[in-house]
Scaffold this motif. Structure first.
Motif, PDB file in Angstrom:
ATOM      1  N   ASP A   1       0.801  -1.220  -0.068  1.00 40.79           N
ATOM      2  CA  ASP A   1      -0.120   0.177   0.187  1.00 40.79           C
ATOM      3  C   ASP A   1       1.050   1.103   0.001  1.00 40.79           C
ATOM      4  OD1 ASP A   1      -1.927   2.013   0.141  1.00 40.79           O
ATOM      5  OD2 ASP A   1      -2.717   1.471   2.096  1.00 40.79           O
ATOM      6  N   ALA A   2       0.866   1.831  -1.298  1.00 41.68           N
ATOM      7  CA  ALA A   2       2.020   2.917  -1.373  1.00 41.68           C
ATOM      8  C   ALA A   2       1.235   4.211  -1.075  1.00 41.68           C
ATOM      9  CB  ALA A   2       2.682   3.095  -2.741  1.00 41.68           C
ATOM     10  N   GLY A   3      -0.006   4.224  -0.777  1.00 43.86           N
ATOM     11  CA  GLY A   3      -0.615   5.597  -0.639  1.00 43.86           C
ATOM     12  C   GLY A   3      -0.714   5.796   0.932  1.00 43.86           C
ATOM     13  N   ALA A   4      -0.415   5.202   1.847  1.00 46.74           N
ATOM     14  CA  ALA A   4      -0.502   5.115   3.428  1.00 46.74           C
ATOM     15  C   ALA A   4       0.361   6.364   3.979  1.00 46.74           C
ATOM     16  CB  ALA A   4      -0.671   3.950   4.080  1.00 46.74           C
ATOM     17  N   SER A   5      -0.306   7.224   4.934  1.00 46.89           N
ATOM     18  CA  SER A   5       0.269   8.141   5.743  1.00 46.89           C
ATOM     19  C   SER A   5       1.519   8.674   5.170  1.00 46.89           C
ATOM     20  CB  SER A   5       0.999   7.269   7.100  1.00 46.89           C
ATOM     21  OG  SER A   5       1.720   6.170   6.866  1.00 46.89           O
ATOM     22  N   GLU A   6       2.999   8.402   5.489  1.00 42.95           N
ATOM     23  CA  GLU A   6       4.064   9.073   4.928  1.00 42.95           C
ATOM     24  C   GLU A   6       4.534   9.064   3.870  1.00 42.95           C
ATOM     25  OE1 GLU A   6       8.022   6.732   5.701  1.00 42.95           O
ATOM     26  OE2 GLU A   6       6.936   6.964   7.657  1.00 42.95           O
ATOM     27  N   THR A   7       3.826   8.162   2.905  1.00 41.51           N
ATOM     28  CA  THR A   7       4.073   7.695   1.244  1.00 41.51           C
ATOM     29  C   THR A   7       2.698   8.232   0.645  1.00 41.51           C
ATOM     30  OG1 THR A   7       3.563   5.365   1.675  1.00 41.51           O
ATOM     31  CG2 THR A   7       5.796   6.149   1.663  1.00 41.51           C
TER      32      THR A   7
ATOM     33  N   SER B   1      -1.367  -6.394  -7.361  1.00 39.60           N
ATOM     34  CA  SER B   1      -2.317  -5.773  -6.765  1.00 39.60           C
ATOM     35  C   SER B   1      -2.026  -4.129  -6.334  1.00 39.60           C
ATOM     36  CB  SER B   1      -2.899  -6.370  -5.538  1.00 39.60           C
ATOM     37  OG  SER B   1      -2.241  -6.486  -4.665  1.00 39.60           O
ATOM     38  N   ALA B   2      -0.547  -3.955  -6.129  1.00 40.69           N
ATOM     39  CA  ALA B   2      -0.131  -2.750  -5.694  1.00 40.69           C
ATOM     40  C   ALA B   2       0.408  -1.639  -6.848  1.00 40.69           C
ATOM     41  CB  ALA B   2       0.752  -2.832  -4.536  1.00 40.69           C
ATOM     42  N   VAL B   3       0.390  -2.339  -8.182  1.00 39.99           N
ATOM     43  CA  VAL B   3       1.061  -1.651  -9.108  1.00 39.99           C
ATOM     44  C   VAL B   3       0.101  -1.433 -10.212  1.00 39.99           C
ATOM     45  CG1 VAL B   3       2.760  -1.750 -11.032  1.00 39.99           C
ATOM     46  CG2 VAL B   3       3.215  -3.024  -8.783  1.00 39.99           C
ATOM     47  N   GLU B   4      -0.177   0.189 -10.477  1.00 41.15           N
ATOM     48  CA  GLU B   4      -1.196   0.616 -11.335  1.00 41.15           C
ATOM     49  C   GLU B   4      -0.438   0.223 -12.831  1.00 41.15           C
ATOM     50  OE1 GLU B   4      -3.035   4.272 -10.476  1.00 41.15           O
ATOM     51  OE2 GLU B   4      -3.913   3.370  -8.427  1.00 41.15           O
ATOM     52  N   ASP B   5       0.700   0.798 -12.815  1.00 39.04           N
ATOM     53  CA  ASP B   5       1.492   0.941 -14.167  1.00 39.04           C
ATOM     54  C   ASP B   5       2.747   0.156 -14.107  1.00 39.04           C
ATOM     55  OD1 ASP B   5       2.951   1.812 -16.383  1.00 39.04           O
ATOM     56  OD2 ASP B   5       2.096   4.007 -16.336  1.00 39.04           O
ATOM     57  N   VAL B   6       2.477  -1.153 -14.820  1.00 39.60           N
ATOM     58  CA  VAL B   6       3.736  -2.024 -14.678  1.00 39.60           C
ATOM     59  C   VAL B   6       4.847  -1.629 -15.474  1.00 39.60           C
ATOM     60  CG1 VAL B   6       4.409  -4.507 -15.294  1.00 39.60           C
ATOM     61  CG2 VAL B   6       2.144  -4.138 -14.220  1.00 39.60           C
TER      62      VAL B   6
ATOM     63  N   ASP C   1      -6.677 -12.710   1.876  1.00 37.86           N
ATOM     64  CA  ASP C   1      -7.967 -11.830   2.502  1.00 37.86           C
ATOM     65  C   ASP C   1      -7.790 -10.164   1.590  1.00 37.86           C
ATOM     66  OD1 ASP C   1      -6.023 -10.580   3.861  1.00 37.86           O
ATOM     67  OD2 ASP C   1      -6.901 -11.059   5.518  1.00 37.86           O
ATOM     68  N   GLY C   2      -6.833  -9.994   0.998  1.00 42.44           N
ATOM     69  CA  GLY C   2      -6.755  -8.944   0.208  1.00 42.44           C
ATOM     70  C   GLY C   2      -6.071  -7.786   1.237  1.00 42.44           C
ATOM     71  N   SER C   3      -5.837  -8.249   2.360  1.00 44.87           N
ATOM     72  CA  SER C   3      -5.427  -6.972   3.298  1.00 44.87           C
ATOM     73  C   SER C   3      -3.823  -6.644   2.984  1.00 44.87           C
ATOM     74  CB  SER C   3      -5.253  -7.480   4.823  1.00 44.87           C
ATOM     75  OG  SER C   3      -4.397  -8.600   4.976  1.00 44.87           O
ATOM     76  N   ALA C   4      -3.407  -5.532   3.084  1.00 41.72           N
ATOM     77  CA  ALA C   4      -2.104  -4.812   3.040  1.00 41.72           C
ATOM     78  C   ALA C   4      -1.103  -5.464   3.869  1.00 41.72           C
ATOM     79  CB  ALA C   4      -1.959  -3.240   2.883  1.00 41.72           C
ATOM     80  N   VAL C   5      -0.713  -6.975   3.939  1.00 43.16           N
ATOM     81  CA  VAL C   5       0.027  -7.734   4.669  1.00 43.16           C
ATOM     82  C   VAL C   5       0.769  -8.699   3.963  1.00 43.16           C
ATOM     83  CG1 VAL C   5       0.564  -8.973   6.940  1.00 43.16           C
ATOM     84  CG2 VAL C   5      -1.360  -7.027   6.934  1.00 43.16           C
ATOM     85  N   HIS C   6       2.095  -8.727   3.983  1.00 44.02           N
ATOM     86  CA  HIS C   6       2.690  -9.833   3.157  1.00 44.02           C
ATOM     87  C   HIS C   6       2.443 -11.095   3.930  1.00 44.02           C
ATOM     88  CE1 HIS C   6       4.864  -6.160   1.523  1.00 44.02           C
ATOM     89  NE2 HIS C   6       5.248  -6.797   0.720  1.00 44.02           N
ATOM     90  N   HIS C   7       2.469 -12.086   2.979  1.00 38.51           N
ATOM     91  CA  HIS C   7       2.056 -13.634   3.485  1.00 38.51           C
ATOM     92  C   HIS C   7       3.418 -14.166   3.637  1.00 38.51           C
ATOM     93  CE1 HIS C   7       1.289 -17.672   3.427  1.00 38.51           C
ATOM     94  NE2 HIS C   7       0.026 -17.391   3.771  1.00 38.51           N
ATOM     95  N   PRO C   8       3.962 -14.464   4.890  1.00 42.22           N
ATOM     96  CA  PRO C   8       5.426 -15.072   5.069  1.00 42.22           C
ATOM     97  C   PRO C   8       5.812 -16.089   3.906  1.00 42.22           C
ATOM     98  CG  PRO C   8       4.310 -14.883   6.963  1.00 42.22           C
ATOM     99  CD  PRO C   8       3.211 -14.815   5.885  1.00 42.22           C
ATOM    100  N   LEU C   9       5.024 -17.055   3.454  1.00 46.24           N
ATOM    101  CA  LEU C   9       5.366 -18.329   2.729  1.00 46.24           C
ATOM    102  C   LEU C   9       5.096 -17.568   1.193  1.00 46.24           C
ATOM    103  CD1 LEU C   9       3.723 -21.262   4.330  1.00 46.24           C
ATOM    104  CD2 LEU C   9       6.007 -20.385   4.473  1.00 46.24           C
ATOM    105  N   ARG C  10       4.551 -16.759   0.973  1.00 46.59           N
ATOM    106  CA  ARG C  10       4.423 -16.161  -0.550  1.00 46.59           C
ATOM    107  C   ARG C  10       5.586 -15.408  -0.460  1.00 46.59           C
ATOM    108  NH1 ARG C  10      -1.905 -14.483  -1.791  1.00 46.59           N
ATOM    109  NH2 ARG C  10      -2.960 -16.613  -1.996  1.00 46.59           N
ATOM    110  N   LEU C  11       5.773 -14.516   0.378  1.00 52.84           N
ATOM    111  CA  LEU C  11       6.993 -13.965   0.175  1.00 52.84           C
ATOM    112  C   LEU C  11       8.426 -14.659   0.089  1.00 52.84           C
ATOM    113  CD1 LEU C  11       8.190 -10.985  -0.148  1.00 52.84           C
ATOM    114  CD2 LEU C  11       7.928 -10.732   2.223  1.00 52.84           C
TER     115      LEU C  11
END
Length: 338
Positions: A248-254, A283-288, A311-321
């Motif tokens: 999620d690049a659009g949160a708080s400081e970013t 899901s986090a990239v609009e312009d590849v 579930d679509g939350s902005a949290v990295h899944h440990p095994l996927r990552l």
């Protein structure tokens, strides 16, 4: 910051990615807070030789209180990194939970994490930050080691355009900068040009792979590039370099920054930095194309993988990552179905 060019002269090309070896790769992950915790939880599945280098500019909550009272490094991000590396046993999970437990109520201990108090106590007893963290690592059966990026507490300052008025202002402290709704321009450390932890510098120089991100971009990721000795090591190391972008690049400081713009900020603080891979979730990239071009300017390949929780939350899944890192480290960088 221009990357190496192809023989046809058509632009940047990545350096060859090394294949996995039977000997565990030496991997160093840099960052702080929840972002570094996410990368460590993934990397522990990929290598048995893992070092976390952690920012020391936190000034909020329990860490800020202990820092102010005792003049110590803020322990919170260090505690979270250690907890992420705990052994997968009942003993390891128990001590992880103890470290992460916070006192409730309204008394003087309210809000303090037990691990923060334990780390500060060990620092006072042993008079050495690394030794104290190593003892906590032994309690956890940690699958890796944790080092502060500097041996003195640091403060973050940022030039920010106010969200409501657009007027420039200076915010002081990681807590304020991380929570701002304004657009962050330039960040710096106080004191300026702080000394790096020699062990952290050596770990970067000895690594096979260095991983930057995910995390609070200006207050956890870019801060490592503001420590001159550490920045030079990141640029000079023979290790390969991988950047993991946020979900999620659009949160708080970013707020207001696109992923490619966040990537480009690294070049602002380390103009000679080259990269080998940039990991991003589709899901986090609009312009590849724009992000791929930004990665190529560092000499890197863009690796698109589904690394978020299902579930679509902005949290990295440990095994996927972890699977994404395994692909990057072994040179599998093309699109992967699913």
């Amino acid at each position: 910051m221009a990357g190496p060019t192809t023989s046809s002269g058509r632009g940047p090309a990545r350096r060859g990615l090394r294949r996995a070896s039977p000997v565990p790769l030496k991997v160093v992950a840099l960052g702080g807070g929840h972002g570094l915790s996410a990368s460590l939880q993934a990397l522990r599945h990929v290598t048995g030789d893992l070092t976390a280098v952690v920012t020391v500019a936190d000034d909020g909550g329990s860490s800020g209180r202990l820092r102010d009272e005792f003049g110590v490094l803020p322990p919170g991000d260090l505690r979270m990194a250690l907890s992420a590396l705990c052994n997968d046993s009942g003993w390891g999970h128990l001590w992880r939970d103890v470290l992460q437990h916070r006192f409730s109520g309204e008394g003087p201990l309210a809000g303090h994490a037990v691990g923060n108090l334990l780390i500060v106590a060990l620092w006072q007893l042993l008079d050495d930050p690394s030794d104290g963290l190593s003892v906590v690592g032994e309690l956890l059966g940690a699958r890796g080691r944790v080092l502060p990026m500097s041996l003195q507490p640091l403060t973050i300052e940022a030039d920010v355009d106010d969200a409501a008025t657009g007027r420039p202002e200076v915010l002081v402290g990681q807590n304020q900068v991380a929570a701002t709704t304004g657009r962050v321009g330039t960040v710096r450390l106080v004191p300026a040009d702080p000394p790096a932890n020699p062990e952290a510098v050596q770990a970067v120089m000895d690594a096979d792979w260095v991983v930057l991100g995910p995390g609070s971009w200006f207050t956890s990721v870019c801060t490592h590039l503001l420590v001159p000795e550490l920045a030079r090591a990141l640029q000079a190391t023979p290790a390969r370099r991988c950047v993991t972008l946020n979900l999620d690049a659009g949160a708080s400081e970013t707020a207001g920054y696109r992923p490619e713009q966040l990537l480009e900020t690294l070049g602002r603080y380390a103009p000679d930095l080259t990269l080998d891979a940039v990991v991003a979730d589709p899901s986090a990239v609009e312009d590849v194309d724009a992000l791929s071009a930004a990665a190529a300017r560092f000499g890197a390949v863009l690796v698109m993988r589904q690394v978020a929780e299902a579930d679509g939350s902005a949290v990295h899944h440990p095994l996927r990552l972890a699977a994404a890192y395994a692909d990057v480290f072994s040179g599998v960088t093309g699109d992967v179905a699913g």
